[in-house]
Design a protein around this motif. Structure first.
Motif, PDB file in Angstrom:
ATOM      1  N   UNK A 127       0.638  -0.946  -0.045  1.00 28.93           N
ATOM      2  CA  UNK A 127      -0.009   0.043   0.144  1.00 28.93           C
ATOM      3  C   UNK A 127       0.941   1.021  -0.054  1.00 28.93           C
ATOM      4  N   UNK A 128       0.262   2.592  -0.599  1.00 31.48           N
ATOM      5  CA  UNK A 128       1.039   3.542  -0.575  1.00 31.48           C
ATOM      6  C   UNK A 128       0.024   4.668   0.067  1.00 31.48           C
ATOM      7  N   UNK A 129       0.598   5.747   0.810  1.00 31.99           N
ATOM      8  CA  UNK A 129      -0.351   6.727   1.074  1.00 31.99           C
ATOM      9  C   UNK A 129       0.417   8.022   1.303  1.00 31.99           C
ATOM     10  N   UNK A 130      -0.451   9.051   1.162  1.00 35.10           N
ATOM     11  CA  UNK A 130       0.169  10.479   1.283  1.00 35.10           C
ATOM     12  C   UNK A 130      -0.880  11.373   1.642  1.00 35.10           C
ATOM     13  N   UNK A 131      -0.208  12.485   2.133  1.00 37.19           N
ATOM     14  CA  UNK A 131      -1.005  13.758   2.378  1.00 37.19           C
ATOM     15  C   UNK A 131      -0.458  14.923   1.891  1.00 37.19           C
TER      16      UNK A 131
ATOM     17  N   UNK B 218       2.793  23.327  -2.775  1.00 34.13           N
ATOM     18  CA  UNK B 218       2.144  22.066  -2.334  1.00 34.13           C
ATOM     19  C   UNK B 218       3.144  21.335  -1.342  1.00 34.13           C
ATOM     20  N   UNK B 219       2.946  21.272  -0.180  1.00 37.12           N
ATOM     21  CA  UNK B 219       3.795  20.665   0.899  1.00 37.12           C
ATOM     22  C   UNK B 219       3.389  19.024   1.111  1.00 37.12           C
ATOM     23  N   UNK B 220       4.195  18.083   0.922  1.00 30.55           N
ATOM     24  CA  UNK B 220       3.635  16.779   1.019  1.00 30.55           C
ATOM     25  C   UNK B 220       4.826  15.740   1.740  1.00 30.55           C
ATOM     26  N   UNK B 221       4.162  14.898   2.486  1.00 23.45           N
ATOM     27  CA  UNK B 221       4.587  13.713   2.946  1.00 23.45           C
ATOM     28  C   UNK B 221       3.811  12.531   2.715  1.00 23.45           C
ATOM     29  N   UNK B 222       4.807  11.506   2.191  1.00 23.93           N
ATOM     30  CA  UNK B 222       4.121  10.193   1.684  1.00 23.93           C
ATOM     31  C   UNK B 222       4.952   9.084   1.904  1.00 23.93           C
ATOM     32  N   UNK B 223       4.532   7.824   1.880  1.00 26.19           N
ATOM     33  CA  UNK B 223       5.143   6.512   1.871  1.00 26.19           C
ATOM     34  C   UNK B 223       4.821   5.925   0.433  1.00 26.19           C
TER      35      UNK B 223
ATOM     36  N   UNK C 222       9.634  13.398   1.791  1.00 26.35           N
ATOM     37  CA  UNK C 222       8.958  14.675   2.317  1.00 26.35           C
ATOM     38  C   UNK C 222       9.465  15.607   1.072  1.00 26.35           C
ATOM     39  N   UNK C 223       8.488  16.438   0.976  1.00 25.05           N
ATOM     40  CA  UNK C 223       9.211  17.655   0.027  1.00 25.05           C
ATOM     41  C   UNK C 223       7.859  18.743  -0.467  1.00 25.05           C
ATOM     42  N   UNK C 224       8.274  19.532  -1.379  1.00 26.89           N
ATOM     43  CA  UNK C 224       7.103  20.295  -1.876  1.00 26.89           C
ATOM     44  C   UNK C 224       7.174  20.864  -3.192  1.00 26.89           C
ATOM     45  N   UNK C 225       6.142  21.243  -3.895  1.00 32.73           N
ATOM     46  CA  UNK C 225       6.274  21.687  -5.295  1.00 32.73           C
ATOM     47  C   UNK C 225       5.919  23.240  -5.199  1.00 32.73           C
ATOM     48  N   UNK C 226       6.717  24.058  -5.931  1.00 33.26           N
ATOM     49  CA  UNK C 226       6.196  25.388  -6.020  1.00 33.26           C
ATOM     50  C   UNK C 226       5.915  25.664  -7.589  1.00 33.26           C
ATOM     51  N   UNK C 227       4.726  26.206  -7.414  1.00 34.98           N
ATOM     52  CA  UNK C 227       4.224  26.658  -8.913  1.00 34.98           C
ATOM     53  C   UNK C 227       4.519  28.042  -9.218  1.00 34.98           C
ATOM     54  N   UNK C 228       5.218  28.515 -10.477  1.00 25.12           N
ATOM     55  CA  UNK C 228       5.425  29.581 -10.775  1.00 25.12           C
ATOM     56  C   UNK C 228       4.961  30.300 -12.111  1.00 25.12           C
TER      57      UNK C 228
END
Length: 262
Positions: free
Chosen positions: A192-196, A215-220, A227-233
Motif C-alpha cells: 500500500x502507499x499513502x500520502x498527505x 504544495x507540501x507533501x509527506x508520503x509513503x 517529504x518535499x514540496x512543489x512550488x508553482x511559478x
C-alpha cells in the motif's frame, strides 16, 4: 514575518511537489495520485536523481538525471515517455555508443482516471489506475530482463489510487491511498502507499505574479517515506520540486507546463 519564517522552515525540511516528478507524470513525489491535469496539458520534466532512489547494485553508485515528456488527453488519460541517463563510462568494456548520451533507460507510463472527485456523490474520491514501464522485457530475447525478473526494467510498476481533497481554514489538504505492484525483485513496490499534501491558503492570498502555489507533501510510496514540496511559478507554467527521499537523500526537479490549443 512569522508566516514567512514558517514557510522557509518548512522548505528546508520538506520537498516541493504537485506532480509525480520521479516519473514525469502527475502525482506527488514518488507516489502517483488520482488527480489529472486539464485536457491538452503538455509537460516537460527534468530531474536530478539521487543514486539511493535507484537500486545501486544494478544501477550503479552514482547520481544521474532524467527527462520526460507527458501529455493529458480528455482530462482522463495521461501518457508519458521518460529517459534516465546511464553513465556509460562506468560499464564494462565501454564502446563509443556507451557514452553517456547514448546510454539511457527509456520507458513509457500511462494513467487513466476512472472517476473524478465528486463525480457521483460529493464525498466520492477520484480513482485512477496506471502502469509505469509496462512493456519492459516483453521481447522473448530479454526474458531475463522482463518485469518479473531481476534485470532491466527498474521503473516497472502497476497501481490503483484514490484521492480526496478538503478545503480548510489553513488551505487545501489532500489525502491519497493506493496500492502498487511490481514483479521486480530489485525495485519491489508490492505494498500500500499513502500520502498527505497541503497547499497553504496564505500563499494564494499573496496573489504573487511569481509564486502561484506551494504544495507540501509527506508520503509513503511503498518503499520509502519521503517529504518535499512543489512550488508553482509564473502563471502555472513552471513547477520546481525539492525532495528528501527516505528523509535523507536530496532530489530536485523542474517542469515546464503548457496547455496545447486545438
Amino acid at each position: 514575518m512569522k508566516r514567512l519564517f514558517s514557510i522557509v522552515a518548512i522548505c528546508l525540511i520538506t520537498k516541493v511537489s504537485y506532480a509525480q516528478f520521479f516519473d514525469s507524470t502527475t502525482g506527488l513525489l514518488q507516489m502517483p495520485t488520482a488527480t489529472m491535469e486539464p485536457s491538452g496539458t503538455f509537460m516537460i520534466t527534468n530531474n536530478y536523481l539521487n543514486w539511493h532512489t535507484l537500486h545501486p547494485r544494478y544501477w550503479g553508485y552514482y547520481n544521474t538525471f532524467a527527462y520526460g515528456f507527458d501529455i493529458t488527453f480528455f482530462s482522463r488519460l495521461e501518457i508519458a515517455y521518460v529517459c534516465t541517463i546511464i553513465d556509460g563510462k562506468r560499464v564494462e568494456n565501454p564502446s563509443e555508443r556507451s557514452k553517456i548520451m547514448f546510454n539511457q533507460d527509456r520507458h513509457f507510463s500511462v494513467k487513466a482516471q476512472l472517476l473524478k472527485e465528486g463525480e457521483i456523490f460529493s464525498w466520492t474520491p477520484s480513482i485512477a489506475v496506471g502502469a509505469c514501464d509496462p512493456l519492459s522485457g516483453t521481447d522473448s530475447g530479454y526474458r531475463e530482463q522482463s518485469a518479473e525478473g531481476s534485470g532491466s526494467g527498474f521503473f516497472n510498476r502497476y497501481y490503483v489510487v484514490a484521492s480526496k481533497h478538503f478545503d480548510t481554514k489553513i488551505g487545501t489538504i489532500g489525502a491519497h491511498l493506493g496500492y502498487q505492484y511490481t514483479g521486480r525483485v530489485i525495485m519491489n513496490y508490492n505494498s500500500p502507499a499513502l500520502a498527505v499534501d497541503w497547499k497553504p491558503i496564505w500563499v494564494t492570498q499573496w496573489e504573487s505574479p511569481i509564486i502561484n502555489d506551494i504544495d507540501i507533501i509527506a508520503e509513503y510510496d511503498g518503499r520509502t517515506i519521503n517529504t518535499g514540496l512543489i512550488t508553482t511559478l509564473f502563471n502555472n507554467h513552471f513547477d520546481v520540486m525539492l525532495e528528501l527521499n527516505a528523509l535523507l537523500h536530496f532530489m530536485a526537479g523542474i517542469r515546464f507546463k503548457m496547455v496545447l490549443k486545438s
